[in-house]
Design a protein around this motif. Structure first.
Motif, PDB file in Angstrom:
ATOM      1  N   ALA A  87      57.420  -6.961  38.991  1.00 54.33           N
ATOM      2  CA  ALA A  87      57.502  -5.569  39.427  1.00 54.33           C
ATOM      3  C   ALA A  87      58.694  -5.434  40.361  1.00 54.33           C
ATOM      4  O   ALA A  87      59.238  -6.426  40.852  1.00 54.33           O
ATOM      5  N   GLU A  88      59.081  -4.201  40.617  1.00 59.03           N
ATOM      6  CA  GLU A  88      60.246  -3.963  41.458  1.00 59.03           C
ATOM      7  C   GLU A  88      59.979  -4.347  42.916  1.00 59.03           C
ATOM      8  O   GLU A  88      60.843  -4.882  43.594  1.00 59.03           O
ATOM      9  N   ASN A  89      58.779  -4.066  43.403  1.00 61.53           N
ATOM     10  CA  ASN A  89      58.417  -4.374  44.785  1.00 61.53           C
ATOM     11  C   ASN A  89      57.426  -5.526  44.805  1.00 61.53           C
ATOM     12  O   ASN A  89      57.085  -6.078  43.762  1.00 61.53           O
ATOM     13  N   GLN A  90      56.910  -5.872  45.971  1.00 61.55           N
ATOM     14  CA  GLN A  90      55.969  -6.974  46.095  1.00 61.55           C
ATOM     15  C   GLN A  90      54.839  -6.806  45.082  1.00 61.55           C
ATOM     16  O   GLN A  90      54.333  -5.708  44.878  1.00 61.55           O
ATOM     17  N   PHE A  91      54.420  -7.923  44.435  1.00 56.60           N
ATOM     18  CA  PHE A  91      53.431  -7.820  43.369  1.00 56.60           C
ATOM     19  C   PHE A  91      52.609  -9.094  43.224  1.00 56.60           C
ATOM     20  O   PHE A  91      53.017 -10.170  43.630  1.00 56.60           O
ATOM     21  N   LYS A  92      51.443  -8.929  42.604  1.00 54.49           N
ATOM     22  CA  LYS A  92      50.622 -10.020  42.089  1.00 54.49           C
ATOM     23  C   LYS A  92      49.996  -9.465  40.820  1.00 54.49           C
ATOM     24  O   LYS A  92      49.174  -8.560  40.872  1.00 54.49           O
ATOM     25  N   ILE A  93      50.421  -9.997  39.674  1.00 56.10           N
ATOM     26  CA  ILE A  93      50.049  -9.462  38.368  1.00 56.10           C
ATOM     27  C   ILE A  93      49.256 -10.509  37.595  1.00 56.10           C
ATOM     28  O   ILE A  93      49.686 -11.648  37.468  1.00 56.10           O
ATOM     29  N   THR A  94      48.099 -10.112  37.072  1.00 57.96           N
ATOM     30  CA  THR A  94      47.315 -10.985  36.205  1.00 57.96           C
ATOM     31  C   THR A  94      47.658 -10.636  34.764  1.00 57.96           C
ATOM     32  O   THR A  94      47.624  -9.465  34.384  1.00 57.96           O
ATOM     33  N   GLY A  95      48.016 -11.638  33.976  1.00 59.05           N
ATOM     34  CA  GLY A  95      48.379 -11.438  32.577  1.00 59.05           C
ATOM     35  C   GLY A  95      49.877 -11.393  32.391  1.00 59.05           C
ATOM     36  O   GLY A  95      50.611 -10.903  33.251  1.00 59.05           O
ATOM     37  N   ILE A  96      50.322 -11.918  31.239  1.00 58.05           N
ATOM     38  CA  ILE A  96      51.764 -11.960  30.964  1.00 58.05           C
ATOM     39  C   ILE A  96      52.134 -11.156  29.718  1.00 58.05           C
ATOM     40  O   ILE A  96      53.282 -11.118  29.332  1.00 58.05           O
ATOM     41  N   ASN A  97      51.153 -10.509  29.105  1.00 58.94           N
ATOM     42  CA  ASN A  97      51.413  -9.728  27.895  1.00 58.94           C
ATOM     43  C   ASN A  97      51.544  -8.240  28.215  1.00 58.94           C
ATOM     44  O   ASN A  97      51.034  -7.768  29.218  1.00 58.94           O
ATOM     45  N   ASP A  98      52.222  -7.528  27.324  1.00 63.03           N
ATOM     46  CA  ASP A  98      52.371  -6.070  27.419  1.00 63.03           C
ATOM     47  C   ASP A  98      52.902  -5.615  28.776  1.00 63.03           C
ATOM     48  O   ASP A  98      52.413  -4.648  29.371  1.00 63.03           O
ATOM     49  N   CYS A  99      53.905  -6.312  29.280  1.00 61.13           N
ATOM     50  CA  CYS A  99      54.456  -5.982  30.600  1.00 61.13           C
ATOM     51  C   CYS A  99      54.883  -4.517  30.675  1.00 61.13           C
ATOM     52  O   CYS A  99      54.488  -3.801  31.602  1.00 61.13           O
ATOM     53  N   PHE A 100      55.688  -4.064  29.710  1.00 64.48           N
ATOM     54  CA  PHE A 100      56.223  -2.706  29.754  1.00 64.48           C
ATOM     55  C   PHE A 100      55.114  -1.666  29.648  1.00 64.48           C
ATOM     56  O   PHE A 100      55.106  -0.675  30.375  1.00 64.48           O
ATOM     57  N   ALA A 101      54.156  -1.894  28.753  1.00 63.02           N
ATOM     58  CA  ALA A 101      53.047  -0.945  28.551  1.00 63.02           C
ATOM     59  C   ALA A 101      52.197  -0.821  29.812  1.00 63.02           C
ATOM     60  O   ALA A 101      51.590   0.221  30.053  1.00 63.02           O
ATOM     61  N   ARG A 102      52.168  -1.866  30.626  1.00 59.91           N
ATOM     62  CA  ARG A 102      51.379  -1.827  31.859  1.00 59.91           C
ATOM     63  C   ARG A 102      52.209  -1.389  33.065  1.00 59.91           C
ATOM     64  O   ARG A 102      51.742  -1.420  34.191  1.00 59.91           O
TER      65      ARG A 102
END
Length: 141
Positions: A87-102
């Motif tokens: 993400a552009e700012n600080q982040f913690k993201i679960t999952g590596i699929n469908d980045c753009f859609a999410r």
């Protein structure tokens, strides 16, 4: 840009995953790893010029870690072939699929196989990358 990974064995037998920035610019770093909940990416750690930052405190619990970094001033990147979400700012993201859609961006992360090591250090340098990153292991004291 060149990335070198190595086993880090300080004298106090401290365990962690560290990134050292040998450039003269601020670098933003994102880390990917496999957790019980699935794939996770998180960032941004800011690593000042000529300094180190610890991303994972304590003994490493995953064998593989993935790193992506950007030079905040020149726009240079340390990347790899494994696509994960950021993400552009600080982040913690679960999952590596469908980045753009999410609503996230996708970046290529470099994979580091830490084997059975409990500590690891990656050095970010300004040198031209060799055909493959140099990884050196140092035996435990």
């Amino acid at each position: 840009m060149f990335i070198a990974g190595s086993f880090y064995a300080p004298e106090k037998a401290q365990a962690d995953f560290r990134v050292c920035n040998t450039t003269q610019n601020l670098v933003g770093v994102a880390l990917g790893y496999r957790a019980k909940s699935g794939w996770v990416t998180e960032g941004w750690w800011h690593v000042n010029a000529s300094s180190c930052t610890t991303l994972v405190v304590g003994p490493l619990t995953s064998r593989y870690y993935y790193l992506y970094a950007e030079d905040a001033q020149s726009g240079g990147r340390w990347d790899g072939k494994v696509n994960m979400c950021v993400a552009e700012n600080q982040f913690k993201i679960t999952g590596i699929n469908d980045c753009f859609a999410r609503g996230f961006q996708r970046s290529g992360f470099q994979e580091y196989d830490t084997g059975e090591q409990t500590s690891w250090m990656v050095q970010l340098t300004e040198e031209n990358p060799p055909s493959s990153p140099i990884v050196t292991d140092t035996p435990s004291p």
